[in-house]
Write an enzyme that holds these catalytic residues in place. Sequence first.
Site, PDB file in Angstrom:
ATOM      1  N   HIS A 141     -44.330   4.559  32.099  1.00 61.81           N
ATOM      2  CA  HIS A 141     -44.443   4.225  33.521  1.00 61.81           C
ATOM      3  C   HIS A 141     -43.049   3.755  33.947  1.00 61.81           C
ATOM      4  O   HIS A 141     -42.304   3.212  33.135  1.00 61.81           O
ATOM      5  CB  HIS A 141     -45.461   3.087  33.624  1.00 61.81           C
ATOM      6  CG  HIS A 141     -45.839   2.680  35.005  1.00 61.81           C
ATOM      7  ND1 HIS A 141     -45.048   1.864  35.772  1.00 61.81           N
ATOM      8  CD2 HIS A 141     -46.956   2.922  35.744  1.00 61.81           C
ATOM      9  CE1 HIS A 141     -45.642   1.628  36.926  1.00 61.81           C
ATOM     10  NE2 HIS A 141     -46.801   2.269  36.943  1.00 61.81           N
ATOM     11  N   CYS A 189     -46.228   7.127  38.966  1.00 60.59           N
ATOM     12  CA  CYS A 189     -45.071   6.280  38.583  1.00 60.59           C
ATOM     13  C   CYS A 189     -44.514   6.700  37.231  1.00 60.59           C
ATOM     14  O   CYS A 189     -44.142   5.848  36.403  1.00 60.59           O
ATOM     15  CB  CYS A 189     -45.448   4.795  38.549  1.00 60.59           C
ATOM     16  SG  CYS A 189     -45.979   4.146  40.107  1.00 60.59           S
TER      17      CYS A 189
HETATM   18  C1  LIG Z   1     -48.692   1.966  31.609  1.00 56.13           C
HETATM   19  C2  LIG Z   1     -48.346   1.073  32.770  1.00 56.13           C
HETATM   20  N1  LIG Z   1     -47.309   0.242  32.661  1.00 56.13           N
HETATM   21  C3  LIG Z   1     -46.971  -0.598  33.641  1.00 56.13           C
HETATM   22  C4  LIG Z   1     -47.662  -0.620  34.832  1.00 56.13           C
HETATM   23  C5  LIG Z   1     -47.231  -1.572  35.905  1.00 56.13           C
HETATM   24  O1  LIG Z   1     -48.182  -2.556  36.132  1.00 56.13           O
HETATM   25  P1  LIG Z   1     -48.012  -3.587  37.332  1.00 56.13           P
HETATM   26  O2  LIG Z   1     -47.768  -2.758  38.556  1.00 56.13           O
HETATM   27  O3  LIG Z   1     -49.315  -4.319  37.368  1.00 56.13           O
HETATM   28  O4  LIG Z   1     -46.855  -4.456  37.028  1.00 56.13           O
HETATM   29  C6  LIG Z   1     -48.746   0.229  35.003  1.00 56.13           C
HETATM   30  C7  LIG Z   1     -49.499   0.277  36.265  1.00 56.13           C
HETATM   31  O5  LIG Z   1     -50.105   1.235  36.623  1.00 56.13           O
HETATM   32  C8  LIG Z   1     -49.093   1.105  33.943  1.00 56.13           C
HETATM   33  O6  LIG Z   1     -50.130   1.942  34.039  1.00 56.13           O
END
Ligand SMILES: Cc1ncc(COP(=O)(O)O)c(C=O)c1O
Length: 403
Positions: free
Chosen positions: A128, A361
């Site tokens: 992500h 993302c």
């Molecule tokens: C694998 C992964 N990492 C990080 C994130 C980021 O999370 P947050 O936006 O709650 O900080 C997400 C959110 O969709 C995710 O799916």
Amino acid sequence: MVLPDLNSHNKHFNPEQFRSNFPALNDQSVYLDSAATALKPQAMIAATHEYYAHSTATAQRSLHHDALQVTARIDKARQYVAEFIHANDNSEVIWTRGTTESINIIAQSYARSILKPNDEIIVSELEHHSNLLPWLIVAEQTGAKVIKWSSNIEELSSLISTHTKIVTITQMSNVTGFCPDLATISQITHQYNAILVVDGAQGIVHHSLDVKQLDIDFYAFSAHKLYGPTGLGVLYGKQQLLKQMNVWQGGGKMLKNASFSDFQPAELPYKFEAGTPNIAGIIGYAATLDWLRNWDVKQADRYTEQLANYTKSQLEKITDIEFYSVDNSPIISFNITNIHHNDLAILLSEQKIAIRTGELCAQPLMQKLGCHGVIRISLMPYNNQQDIDKLIQAIHNAIAILK
Ligand SMILES: Cc1ncc(COP(=O)(O)O)c(C=O)c1O
């Protein structure tokens, strides 16, 4: 104090009973976007309401009754989380705004002070943006290099070297649902004295994890993906690493003493928690974890896996469908030839079905998959077969319009 015991035999899982805990499911709509954020159980909503309605106070500051109670509840919540991930000590659990902030803290407060030009950060291709951008930023600041890794174990063995200082990977991909072999990755990483950072944003929801057993150095996750409130997350770090790190932000309660010339940081975990914390969120999350210990989460995961297999078997009947996700995963990503993912999302929304589409993302992963976006269905134990049957019917209705 009773802590969540996820292995107790007194637990049970009844899908309909479980589902009835989620007020958002009382209408006719179908929610299949839990990997974006999970729905909230009544226990969390009630605890948050109770705090705002009857016991509002700040934490670690005032000495009146409600304020002392709030401080105790925040400590208890920290202990719940430490137990949940099997941390050695409560002080290894830092409250943050979410996974994104947790990883940025690691990059800026740990990596920035240890990285030198030509040091390497190995980042998996599955990530992500919140587990890629913080590393690109710190690489630019320090002259270190970000090395792309397919997530394949053999490839890690060939990429890693004495230049490697950090290896990072997700516990579960938010696009493909793939869960890497963290035990082996941890072993290889530590053979080179590098540290392992794991993004648990998706993984913690479906696979409980033992940070000690896997020898994970830093672990990050968000409360909102595991039935909890938004705006709250956790950074777990091994105590010796957290101790050596620079502070993250300056402000109230992160210091022992301060003057106009310098300051001395507070002990862990407060050193990283400047300013008033997300009190309502933490109280809500404690209620969530407390509620979760009533349920047999392993059984719940098995149920979700069966539902995922049913979903996939129904989707497979659609002509020209291409899947990107792994088998048996609660995350199912795909495209249908000649249908734009966003057009499908809009037509499903009109039929009261919530899904996620787009790049999720994860632009580098989209490039690898050879597409500009996907359609993602994500399941939780509160979903049921009727949800899936409605989804499939709605997709057929949309295809009839779009093709
Ligand atoms: C694998 C992964 N990492 C990080 C994130 C980021 O999370 P947050 O936006 O709650 O900080 C997400 C959110 O969709 C995710 O799916």
